[in-house]
Scaffold this motif. Structure first.
Motif, PDB file in Angstrom:
ATOM      1  N   THR A   1      -8.674  10.697   4.199  1.00  0.00           N
ATOM      2  CA  THR A   1      -7.864   9.787   3.395  1.00  0.00           C
ATOM      3  C   THR A   1      -6.441  10.286   3.170  1.00  0.00           C
ATOM      4  O   THR A   1      -5.565   9.482   2.866  1.00  0.00           O
ATOM      5  CB  THR A   1      -8.515   9.546   2.016  1.00  0.00           C
ATOM      6  OG1 THR A   1      -8.497  10.762   1.254  1.00  0.00           O
ATOM      7  CG2 THR A   1      -9.950   9.067   2.156  1.00  0.00           C
TER       8      THR A   1
ATOM      9  N   ASN B   1      -5.716   6.031   8.164  1.00  0.00           N
ATOM     10  CA  ASN B   1      -5.358   5.943   6.751  1.00  0.00           C
ATOM     11  C   ASN B   1      -4.069   6.664   6.398  1.00  0.00           C
ATOM     12  O   ASN B   1      -3.425   6.332   5.401  1.00  0.00           O
ATOM     13  CB  ASN B   1      -6.473   6.546   5.881  1.00  0.00           C
ATOM     14  CG  ASN B   1      -7.736   5.732   5.895  1.00  0.00           C
ATOM     15  OD1 ASN B   1      -7.689   4.499   5.899  1.00  0.00           O
ATOM     16  ND2 ASN B   1      -8.878   6.403   5.924  1.00  0.00           N
TER      17      ASN B   1
ATOM     18  N   ARG C   1      -4.399  -3.926   8.399  1.00  0.00           N
ATOM     19  CA  ARG C   1      -3.668  -3.386   7.251  1.00  0.00           C
ATOM     20  C   ARG C   1      -2.882  -2.133   7.620  1.00  0.00           C
ATOM     21  O   ARG C   1      -3.395  -1.236   8.287  1.00  0.00           O
ATOM     22  CB  ARG C   1      -4.632  -3.065   6.116  1.00  0.00           C
ATOM     23  CG  ARG C   1      -5.255  -4.286   5.481  1.00  0.00           C
ATOM     24  CD  ARG C   1      -5.964  -3.958   4.195  1.00  0.00           C
ATOM     25  NE  ARG C   1      -7.129  -3.118   4.382  1.00  0.00           N
ATOM     26  CZ  ARG C   1      -7.981  -2.786   3.411  1.00  0.00           C
ATOM     27  NH1 ARG C   1      -7.759  -3.218   2.175  1.00  0.00           N
ATOM     28  NH2 ARG C   1      -9.023  -2.034   3.648  1.00  0.00           N
TER      29      ARG C   1
ATOM     30  N   LYS D   1      -1.326   1.271   6.421  1.00  0.00           N
ATOM     31  CA  LYS D   1      -1.697   2.133   5.312  1.00  0.00           C
ATOM     32  C   LYS D   1      -0.585   3.087   4.866  1.00  0.00           C
ATOM     33  O   LYS D   1      -0.466   3.384   3.683  1.00  0.00           O
ATOM     34  CB  LYS D   1      -2.932   2.957   5.701  1.00  0.00           C
ATOM     35  CG  LYS D   1      -4.231   2.172   5.730  1.00  0.00           C
ATOM     36  CD  LYS D   1      -4.588   1.660   4.345  1.00  0.00           C
ATOM     37  CE  LYS D   1      -5.988   1.116   4.257  1.00  0.00           C
ATOM     38  NZ  LYS D   1      -7.044   2.093   4.467  1.00  0.00           N
ATOM     39  N   LYS D   2       0.225   3.587   5.798  1.00  0.00           N
ATOM     40  CA  LYS D   2       1.095   4.697   5.415  1.00  0.00           C
ATOM     41  C   LYS D   2       2.403   4.683   6.204  1.00  0.00           C
ATOM     42  O   LYS D   2       2.442   4.273   7.368  1.00  0.00           O
ATOM     43  CB  LYS D   2       0.367   6.020   5.680  1.00  0.00           C
ATOM     44  CG  LYS D   2       0.810   7.173   4.802  1.00  0.00           C
ATOM     45  CD  LYS D   2       0.241   7.043   3.401  1.00  0.00           C
ATOM     46  CE  LYS D   2       0.472   8.286   2.560  1.00  0.00           C
ATOM     47  NZ  LYS D   2      -0.118   8.172   1.225  1.00  0.00           N
TER      48      LYS D   2
ATOM     49  N   GLY E   1      -1.942   2.324  10.833  1.00  0.00           N
ATOM     50  CA  GLY E   1      -2.735   1.285  10.194  1.00  0.00           C
ATOM     51  C   GLY E   1      -4.182   1.289  10.643  1.00  0.00           C
ATOM     52  O   GLY E   1      -4.609   2.098  11.476  1.00  0.00           O
ATOM     53  N   GLU E   2      -4.933   0.353  10.088  1.00  0.00           N
ATOM     54  CA  GLU E   2      -6.357   0.266  10.382  1.00  0.00           C
ATOM     55  C   GLU E   2      -6.638  -0.258  11.788  1.00  0.00           C
ATOM     56  O   GLU E   2      -7.788  -0.249  12.227  1.00  0.00           O
ATOM     57  CB  GLU E   2      -7.057  -0.609   9.338  1.00  0.00           C
ATOM     58  CG  GLU E   2      -7.102   0.044   7.970  1.00  0.00           C
ATOM     59  CD  GLU E   2      -7.941  -0.743   6.977  1.00  0.00           C
ATOM     60  OE1 GLU E   2      -8.298  -1.896   7.275  1.00  0.00           O
ATOM     61  OE2 GLU E   2      -8.244  -0.198   5.902  1.00  0.00           O
TER      62      GLU E   2
ATOM     63  N   LEU F   1       0.802  -1.223   0.000  1.00  0.00           N
ATOM     64  CA  LEU F   1       0.000   0.000   0.000  1.00  0.00           C
ATOM     65  C   LEU F   1       0.835   1.273   0.000  1.00  0.00           C
ATOM     66  O   LEU F   1       0.324   2.343  -0.353  1.00  0.00           O
ATOM     67  CB  LEU F   1      -0.942  -0.002   1.208  1.00  0.00           C
ATOM     68  CG  LEU F   1      -1.911  -1.196   1.260  1.00  0.00           C
ATOM     69  CD1 LEU F   1      -2.753  -1.146   2.530  1.00  0.00           C
ATOM     70  CD2 LEU F   1      -2.805  -1.227   0.029  1.00  0.00           C
TER      71      LEU F   1
END
Length: 524
Positions: free
Chosen positions: A258, A200, A148, A150-151, A166-167, A104
């Motif tokens: 986002t 996110n 997950r 994310k960044k 993360g999530e 990701l």
């Protein structure tokens, strides 16, 4: 109507040449000239596609330039990492990331001679790839989340320090010289129920690397000071030093964040799902707990600058500043366009067709006026100011932006609405198909031809893909499916069937191309 370049007070067509002349006769130093030329409207109005980079076999989820800007790194659902010599339009190196699911995000660590690449993915892992002499690459896991990841955010100027989110709501601090990360805190909502906030995005303030902001599944940007965080894993009481949110979105519960980006002067861009992009100054905060802010204090808050026209619904989109002094704002859109706004005033300057479906990533070069973009497709596009003429907005720009706005409002009004039984059954039947990995049909040059001179095409997509595991995909990513074997399926938009030509690609979802000069109004 002709625009005027703020740097020189002249029209875009002449401003860059005028600045070059000033530099040649010695009335402007090279650094100042370069800055004014790169930030001029003449550059923006000449941005054109320079290259298409093809090498991934699935959606490209992230693109980022190396700190020096000579390399581009990309991450994809195919779990490979590719390093591109983007100027030569060629692939320099490709290696398997070691991740088991969709990669990701990927970033090149600064001051490592472009040899250290950090990746995060849908398999909950944080990994590092080390490039050795002779082209050998080794990868290792350095941490993990419970959901997950994310960044990645890199501490400016450091070859060792990075943060991930993360999530699972967790923010972690990594030092590559250490064997284990530090779990800083888990992000929870401000309400009494204290639900976990799925994160996110994370971004570090370049003016003060001790400050970083996170955003996720609620409306608040949270600003933290790393020096004030209690990293005791048993403590979940860490509060941010400040929070940010547009007044009209407070306690709405219907939006999430986002993307976040910082300017060189600590301004903060925030992109909201199916809402707009907003620009915050330091003095626009709501305090450490926004839900306890007094109404009279809210009334004193300044209105934030908004950037509209695009649509951010189907994927997790980033947002960026552009220009040597951050004169412009960038975002992708569900309509397949790259949007460039003027930061001051929010005027749309350019709409460039960046993907057949959805543009997710828009990454500026760290030094020069170049862009890299990617989306649901497998192609990465490089943009440079090489056009010989000023490129205006597409003829149907207003219709595209009106359609994006209408879709956003319709979705907002449908929150909690009942789905028609026929549509519901069709979605149930399609779910196994849409959750399978697929191979996307790449558009050819003819696919992007609008048949109307310089007009750029506008695509509306029905369908989606599951990009995670264990059924964790964002339900907003799947709008409407169409069975490739059902030849009699009607378009679910009223009054628009005569205007559509439908074709089915190999991934078994449809693309509808609307001739915007047909005068057809889309009524849901």
């Amino acid at each position: 109507m002709s625009a005027v370049c703020l740097a020189t007070g002249r029209r875009p067509a002449a401003s860059c040449f005028f600045e070059v002349g000033r530099r040649e006769i010695g009335s402007s130093n090279p650094g100042a000239s370069s800055s004014r030329i790169s930030g001029s409207e003449g550059i923006i109005m000449r941005m054109n596609q320079y290259a298409q980079l093809q090498g991934h076999t699935a959606s490209v989820n992230a693109v980022s330039f190396s700190p020096a800007g000579d390399l581009l790194v990309s991450a994809s659902d195919d779990t490979d990492i590719i390093l591109w010599d983007w100027l030569a339009k060629s692939k320099r190196l490709s290696y398997p990331s070691g991740h088991q699911y969709n990669v990701l995000h990927a970033r090149v660590m600064p001051f490592t001679n472009d040899s250290t690449i950090v990746t995060v993915a849908g398999d909950d892992q944080v990994r590092v790839g080390e490039l050795k002499q002779g082209g050998e690459v080794t990868t290792r896991q350095i941490g993990e989340h419970d959901d997950r990841v994310k960044k990645v955010a890199l501490e400016p100027g450091s070859p060792h320090i990075l943060y991930t989110c993360g999530e699972d709501g967790l923010v972690q601090h990594f030092d590559l010289r250490s064997n284990s990360p530090i779990k800083l805190f888990t992000c929870y909502s401000f309400s009494e129920r204290r639900r976990r906030v799925r994160l996110n995005t994370i971004a570090i303030d370049p003016q003060n690397p001790n400050y970083f902001s996170v955003g996720g599944s609620d409306e608040y940007v949270r600003l933290y000071d790393s020096r004030r965080i209690n990293s005791d894993a048993s403590s979940n009481m860490n509060l941010p030093v400040d929070t940010f949110c547009p007044k009209h979105l407070l306690k709405g519960g219907k939006v999430h964040i986002t993307g976040i980006a910082y300017s060189k002067s600590s301004e903060m861009l925030v992109s909201y799902n199916d809402e707009l992009v907003y620009l915050f100054q330091n003095n626009m905060g709501l305090g450490s707990n926004p839900e306890s802010t007094l109404p009279e204090n809210l009334d004193m808050l300044k209105e934030v600058q908004a950037y509209s026209g695009h649509r951010n619904s189907r994927t997790v989109k980033g947002v960026s500043f552009f220009g040597p002094n951050d004169e412009y704002v960038l975002s992708g859109s569900d309509c397949g366009n790259v949007f460039i706004w003027k930061k001051r005033g929010g005027k749309v300057m350019r709409m460039m067709c960046g993907d057949r479906n959805v543009v997710t990533c828009v990454e500026p070069h760290p030094r020069f006026p170049f862009l890299a973009t990617s989306g649901i497709g497998r192609t990465i596009r490089i943009w440079s100011p090489e056009s010989k003429k000023v490129i205006p907005l597409p003829k149907h720009a207003n219709q595209i932006m009106a359609y994006n706005d209408r879709g956003r409002k319709v979705d907002a009004s449908r929150a909690g609405a009942t789905v028609e039984p026929g549509i519901l059954m069709r979605l149930v039947r399609l779910h196994p198909r849409l959750s399978e990995s697929d191979t996307e049909h790449e558009p050819s040059a003819s696919d992007f031809a609008s048949g109307g001179g310089d007009d750029e095409p506008f695509f509306i997509q029905f369908g989606g893909r599951s990009t995670g595991r264990r059924g964790r995909s964002d339900p907003r990513e799947c709008i409407m499916g169409k069975n490739a074997e059902d030849k009699n399926v009607k378009c679910h938009l009223k009054d628009c069937m005569p205007a559509f030509k439908t074709k089915v690609n190999r991934s078994q979802y449809s693309l509808c191309k609307l001739p915007l000069n047909s005068g057809v109004t889309l009524n849901f």
